[in-house]
Design a protein around this motif. Structure first.
Motif, PDB file in Angstrom:
ATOM      1  N   TYR A   1      -5.215  12.962   4.632  1.00 17.18           N
ATOM      2  CA  TYR A   1      -5.710  11.869   3.785  1.00 17.18           C
ATOM      3  C   TYR A   1      -6.555  12.410   2.633  1.00 17.18           C
ATOM      4  O   TYR A   1      -6.377  12.005   1.480  1.00 17.18           O
ATOM      5  CB  TYR A   1      -6.525  10.896   4.644  1.00 17.18           C
ATOM      6  CG  TYR A   1      -7.154   9.760   3.862  1.00 17.18           C
ATOM      7  CD1 TYR A   1      -6.374   8.782   3.273  1.00 17.18           C
ATOM      8  CD2 TYR A   1      -8.539   9.672   3.715  1.00 17.18           C
ATOM      9  CE1 TYR A   1      -6.940   7.740   2.562  1.00 17.18           C
ATOM     10  CE2 TYR A   1      -9.116   8.627   3.004  1.00 17.18           C
ATOM     11  CZ  TYR A   1      -8.318   7.666   2.435  1.00 17.18           C
ATOM     12  OH  TYR A   1      -8.889   6.645   1.724  1.00 17.18           O
TER      13      TYR A   1
ATOM     14  N   ASN B   1      -5.094   6.861  12.169  1.00 17.51           N
ATOM     15  CA  ASN B   1      -6.540   7.007  12.286  1.00 17.51           C
ATOM     16  C   ASN B   1      -7.099   6.028  13.329  1.00 17.51           C
ATOM     17  O   ASN B   1      -7.933   6.425  14.159  1.00 17.51           O
ATOM     18  CB  ASN B   1      -7.181   6.763  10.916  1.00 17.51           C
ATOM     19  CG  ASN B   1      -8.652   7.077  10.933  1.00 17.51           C
ATOM     20  OD1 ASN B   1      -9.045   8.174  11.322  1.00 17.51           O
ATOM     21  ND2 ASN B   1      -9.469   6.122  10.557  1.00 17.51           N
TER      22      ASN B   1
ATOM     23  N   ARG C   1     -10.453   3.791  -5.953  1.00 18.92           N
ATOM     24  CA  ARG C   1     -10.290   3.146  -4.659  1.00 18.92           C
ATOM     25  C   ARG C   1     -11.607   2.865  -3.925  1.00 18.92           C
ATOM     26  O   ARG C   1     -11.668   2.021  -3.051  1.00 18.92           O
ATOM     27  CB  ARG C   1      -9.392   4.052  -3.793  1.00 18.92           C
ATOM     28  CG  ARG C   1      -8.901   3.420  -2.548  1.00 18.92           C
ATOM     29  CD  ARG C   1      -8.095   2.189  -2.837  1.00 18.92           C
ATOM     30  NE  ARG C   1      -7.759   1.502  -1.624  1.00 18.92           N
ATOM     31  CZ  ARG C   1      -7.186   0.328  -1.567  1.00 18.92           C
ATOM     32  NH1 ARG C   1      -6.871  -0.290  -2.685  1.00 18.92           N
ATOM     33  NH2 ARG C   1      -6.917  -0.234  -0.419  1.00 18.92           N
TER      34      ARG C   1
ATOM     35  N   HIS D   1      -3.870   5.285   7.933  1.00 18.17           N
ATOM     36  CA  HIS D   1      -4.719   4.227   8.481  1.00 18.17           C
ATOM     37  C   HIS D   1      -4.349   3.929   9.937  1.00 18.17           C
ATOM     38  O   HIS D   1      -5.220   3.839  10.807  1.00 18.17           O
ATOM     39  CB  HIS D   1      -4.564   2.987   7.583  1.00 18.17           C
ATOM     40  CG  HIS D   1      -5.558   1.905   7.846  1.00 18.17           C
ATOM     41  ND1 HIS D   1      -5.238   0.762   8.517  1.00 18.17           N
ATOM     42  CD2 HIS D   1      -6.874   1.796   7.518  1.00 18.17           C
ATOM     43  CE1 HIS D   1      -6.307  -0.011   8.585  1.00 18.17           C
ATOM     44  NE2 HIS D   1      -7.319   0.590   7.987  1.00 18.17           N
TER      45      HIS D   1
ATOM     46  N   GLN E   1       0.876  -1.179   0.000  1.00 15.47           N
ATOM     47  CA  GLN E   1       0.000   0.000   0.000  1.00 15.47           C
ATOM     48  C   GLN E   1       0.907   1.221   0.000  1.00 15.47           C
ATOM     49  O   GLN E   1       2.026   1.158   0.519  1.00 15.47           O
ATOM     50  CB  GLN E   1      -0.855   0.028   1.278  1.00 15.47           C
ATOM     51  CG  GLN E   1      -1.637  -1.238   1.561  1.00 15.47           C
ATOM     52  CD  GLN E   1      -2.894  -1.371   0.714  1.00 15.47           C
ATOM     53  OE1 GLN E   1      -3.242  -0.463  -0.033  1.00 15.47           O
ATOM     54  NE2 GLN E   1      -3.559  -2.502   0.826  1.00 15.47           N
TER      55      GLN E   1
ATOM     56  N   ARG F   1      -6.968   9.326  -6.047  1.00 21.39           N
ATOM     57  CA  ARG F   1      -7.279   8.010  -5.504  1.00 21.39           C
ATOM     58  C   ARG F   1      -8.787   7.726  -5.569  1.00 21.39           C
ATOM     59  O   ARG F   1      -9.209   6.582  -5.629  1.00 21.39           O
ATOM     60  CB  ARG F   1      -6.777   7.955  -4.055  1.00 21.39           C
ATOM     61  CG  ARG F   1      -6.650   6.577  -3.462  1.00 21.39           C
ATOM     62  CD  ARG F   1      -5.905   6.617  -2.138  1.00 21.39           C
ATOM     63  NE  ARG F   1      -5.869   5.325  -1.471  1.00 21.39           N
ATOM     64  CZ  ARG F   1      -5.059   4.332  -1.788  1.00 21.39           C
ATOM     65  NH1 ARG F   1      -4.213   4.478  -2.778  1.00 21.39           N
ATOM     66  NH2 ARG F   1      -5.077   3.191  -1.130  1.00 21.39           N
TER      67      ARG F   1
ATOM     68  N   HIS G   1     -16.506  -5.317   0.857  1.00 24.00           N
ATOM     69  CA  HIS G   1     -15.354  -4.739   1.553  1.00 24.00           C
ATOM     70  C   HIS G   1     -15.161  -3.275   1.129  1.00 24.00           C
ATOM     71  O   HIS G   1     -15.011  -2.383   1.965  1.00 24.00           O
ATOM     72  CB  HIS G   1     -14.134  -5.605   1.197  1.00 24.00           C
ATOM     73  CG  HIS G   1     -12.810  -5.082   1.624  1.00 24.00           C
ATOM     74  ND1 HIS G   1     -12.534  -4.728   2.926  1.00 24.00           N
ATOM     75  CD2 HIS G   1     -11.663  -4.861   0.928  1.00 24.00           C
ATOM     76  CE1 HIS G   1     -11.273  -4.323   3.001  1.00 24.00           C
ATOM     77  NE2 HIS G   1     -10.730  -4.377   1.803  1.00 24.00           N
TER      78      HIS G   1
ATOM     79  N   HIS H   1     -15.388  -4.632   8.871  1.00 25.03           N
ATOM     80  CA  HIS H   1     -14.239  -4.274   8.034  1.00 25.03           C
ATOM     81  C   HIS H   1     -13.105  -5.298   8.214  1.00 25.03           C
ATOM     82  O   HIS H   1     -12.494  -5.723   7.227  1.00 25.03           O
ATOM     83  CB  HIS H   1     -13.798  -2.870   8.468  1.00 25.03           C
ATOM     84  CG  HIS H   1     -12.616  -2.303   7.770  1.00 25.03           C
ATOM     85  ND1 HIS H   1     -12.498  -2.236   6.403  1.00 25.03           N
ATOM     86  CD2 HIS H   1     -11.467  -1.757   8.263  1.00 25.03           C
ATOM     87  CE1 HIS H   1     -11.340  -1.657   6.090  1.00 25.03           C
ATOM     88  NE2 HIS H   1     -10.693  -1.369   7.201  1.00 25.03           N
TER      89      HIS H   1
HETATM   90  C1  HEM Z   1     -11.143   2.856  13.217  1.00 27.02           C
HETATM   91  C2  HEM Z   1     -10.829   1.787  12.545  1.00 27.02           C
HETATM   92  C3  HEM Z   1     -10.613   1.749  11.051  1.00 27.02           C
HETATM   93  C4  HEM Z   1     -10.970   2.634  10.069  1.00 27.02           C
HETATM   94  C5  HEM Z   1     -11.751   3.943  10.231  1.00 27.02           C
HETATM   95  C6  HEM Z   1     -10.524   2.087   8.802  1.00 27.02           C
HETATM   96  C7  HEM Z   1     -10.719   2.676   7.567  1.00 27.02           C
HETATM   97  C8  HEM Z   1     -10.189   2.230   6.380  1.00 27.02           C
HETATM   98  C9  HEM Z   1     -10.257   2.923   5.125  1.00 27.02           C
HETATM   99  C10 HEM Z   1     -10.949   4.273   4.903  1.00 27.02           C
HETATM  100  C11 HEM Z   1      -9.602   2.180   4.195  1.00 27.02           C
HETATM  101  C12 HEM Z   1      -9.372   2.538   2.733  1.00 27.02           C
HETATM  102  C13 HEM Z   1      -8.086   3.367   2.680  1.00 27.02           C
HETATM  103  C14 HEM Z   1      -7.588   3.607   1.272  1.00 27.02           C
HETATM  104  O1  HEM Z   1      -7.251   2.634   0.611  1.00 27.02           O
HETATM  105  O2  HEM Z   1      -7.496   4.780   0.865  1.00 27.02           O
HETATM  106  C15 HEM Z   1      -9.129   0.989   4.866  1.00 27.02           C
HETATM  107  C16 HEM Z   1      -8.433  -0.020   4.273  1.00 27.02           C
HETATM  108  C17 HEM Z   1      -8.051  -1.188   4.911  1.00 27.02           C
HETATM  109  N1  HEM Z   1      -8.212  -1.498   6.246  1.00 27.02           N
HETATM  110 FE1  HEM Z   1      -9.044  -0.314   7.647  1.00 27.02          FE
HETATM  111  N2  HEM Z   1      -9.909   0.887   9.045  1.00 27.02           N
HETATM  112  C18 HEM Z   1      -9.942   0.633  10.394  1.00 27.02           C
HETATM  113  C19 HEM Z   1      -9.448  -0.467  11.053  1.00 27.02           C
HETATM  114  C20 HEM Z   1      -8.891  -1.560  10.453  1.00 27.02           C
HETATM  115  C21 HEM Z   1      -8.497  -2.785  11.131  1.00 27.02           C
HETATM  116  C22 HEM Z   1      -8.621  -3.059  12.629  1.00 27.02           C
HETATM  117  C23 HEM Z   1      -8.012  -3.628  10.178  1.00 27.02           C
HETATM  118  C24 HEM Z   1      -7.485  -5.019  10.401  1.00 27.02           C
HETATM  119  C25 HEM Z   1      -8.119  -6.071  10.089  1.00 27.02           C
HETATM  120  C26 HEM Z   1      -8.081  -2.938   8.895  1.00 27.02           C
HETATM  121  C27 HEM Z   1      -7.681  -3.441   7.677  1.00 27.02           C
HETATM  122  C28 HEM Z   1      -7.703  -2.758   6.478  1.00 27.02           C
HETATM  123  C29 HEM Z   1      -7.187  -3.295   5.225  1.00 27.02           C
HETATM  124  C30 HEM Z   1      -6.539  -4.647   5.034  1.00 27.02           C
HETATM  125  C31 HEM Z   1      -7.390  -2.306   4.251  1.00 27.02           C
HETATM  126  C32 HEM Z   1      -6.981  -2.370   2.778  1.00 27.02           C
HETATM  127  C33 HEM Z   1      -8.135  -2.722   1.905  1.00 27.02           C
HETATM  128  C34 HEM Z   1      -7.709  -3.073   0.505  1.00 27.02           C
HETATM  129  O3  HEM Z   1      -6.606  -2.727   0.065  1.00 27.02           O
HETATM  130  O4  HEM Z   1      -8.544  -3.700  -0.164  1.00 27.02           O
HETATM  131  N3  HEM Z   1      -8.632  -1.693   9.101  1.00 27.02           N
HETATM  132  N4  HEM Z   1      -9.505   1.043   6.195  1.00 27.02           N
END
Ligand code: HEM
Length: 203
Positions: free
Chosen positions: A89, A29, A102, A26, A18, A98, A126, A184
């Protein structure tokens, strides 16, 4: 196994990378949201939104700050981290365009409505879920100052039905975030496995 009965070396899965700016956003945040929620629940306990002063109290374990003033100090301090990180961001998303690929798209809507390919449908969910949380985060960010300065931001307060209902709306972002994090995390694992999850926490 090969036809000669030899074990094939396991194919190495390609690593997912990434952009570093997104990994930093991320992680910061998640940290900022934890501080905001913990201190927000501490403030909540001083005068529960539901049931007034004798209403249901959030267990101290989930609260940050020890008492009302401590909770407020943490809430306002963490707000800067949360707000500046969001600003960074949003700037990055606009700068790198993006937003073009995205977030949830009509192709995702199609994959959800016609789930012939279950893997594609999970990926679409997702994308839908993480896209949907962004307006919720912005809503929490805007309604907070409106509660703090209701006279200056009167039209925003009135558009949400007055100060008391504004408080309910602001508070509602906490359970929404809890549900979001559960969904998520499950969807991230199911759509990309541990490699995808690791990619979001590693530079
Ligand atoms: C307050 C908690 C969280 C918020 C607000 C949040 C929000 C987001 C957002 C907005 C994205 C898209 C970002 C982008 O690509 O520009 C994202 C991606 C992602 N998040 Fe979170 N996230 C949170 C917690 C977590 C946690 C705990 C995990 C662990 C399992 C996680 C795993 C991921 C993964 C793996 C992606 C990449 C998705 C992809 O590339 O398809 N996130 N998250």
């Amino acid at each position: 196994m090969t036809s000669e009965g030899m074990v094939k070396p396991a194919a190495k899965r390609p690593e997912i990378h990434q952009p570093i700016a997104v990994v930093i956003f991320h992680s910061l945040n998640i940290f900022a949201v934890l501080l905001m929620a913990g201190s927000g629940l501490q403030i909540y306990n001083a005068n529960p939104v539901f049931g007034g002063r004798s209403g249901f109290q959030i267990p101290e374990l989930f609260c940050l700050g020890g008492w009302l003033a401590g909770g407020r100090h943490w809430h306002f301090a963490a707000m800067w981290l949360f707000a500046l990180n969001m600003l960074f961001y949003v700037g990055y998303v606009i700068w790198k365009k993006r937003y073009r690929k995205r977030y949830v798209s009509t192709a995702d809507a199609h994959a959800i409505l016609h789930p012939d390919n279950p893997k594609r449908a999970i990926y679409a969910w997702h994308r839908l879920v993480y896209s949907a949380i962004l307006p919720v985060l912005l809503f929490a960010l805007v309604t907070g100052p409106a509660m703090f300065k209701p006279a200056q931001l009167g039209s925003l307060v009135q558009s949400l039905g007055g100060w008391d209902s504004l408080r309910v709306f602001h508070f509602a972002t906490v359970p929404l975030l809890v549900v979001f994090v559960i969904l998520h995390s499950i969807l991230a694992f199911r759509s990309g496995g541990i490699a995808l999850v690791r990619s979001m926490f590693r530079c």
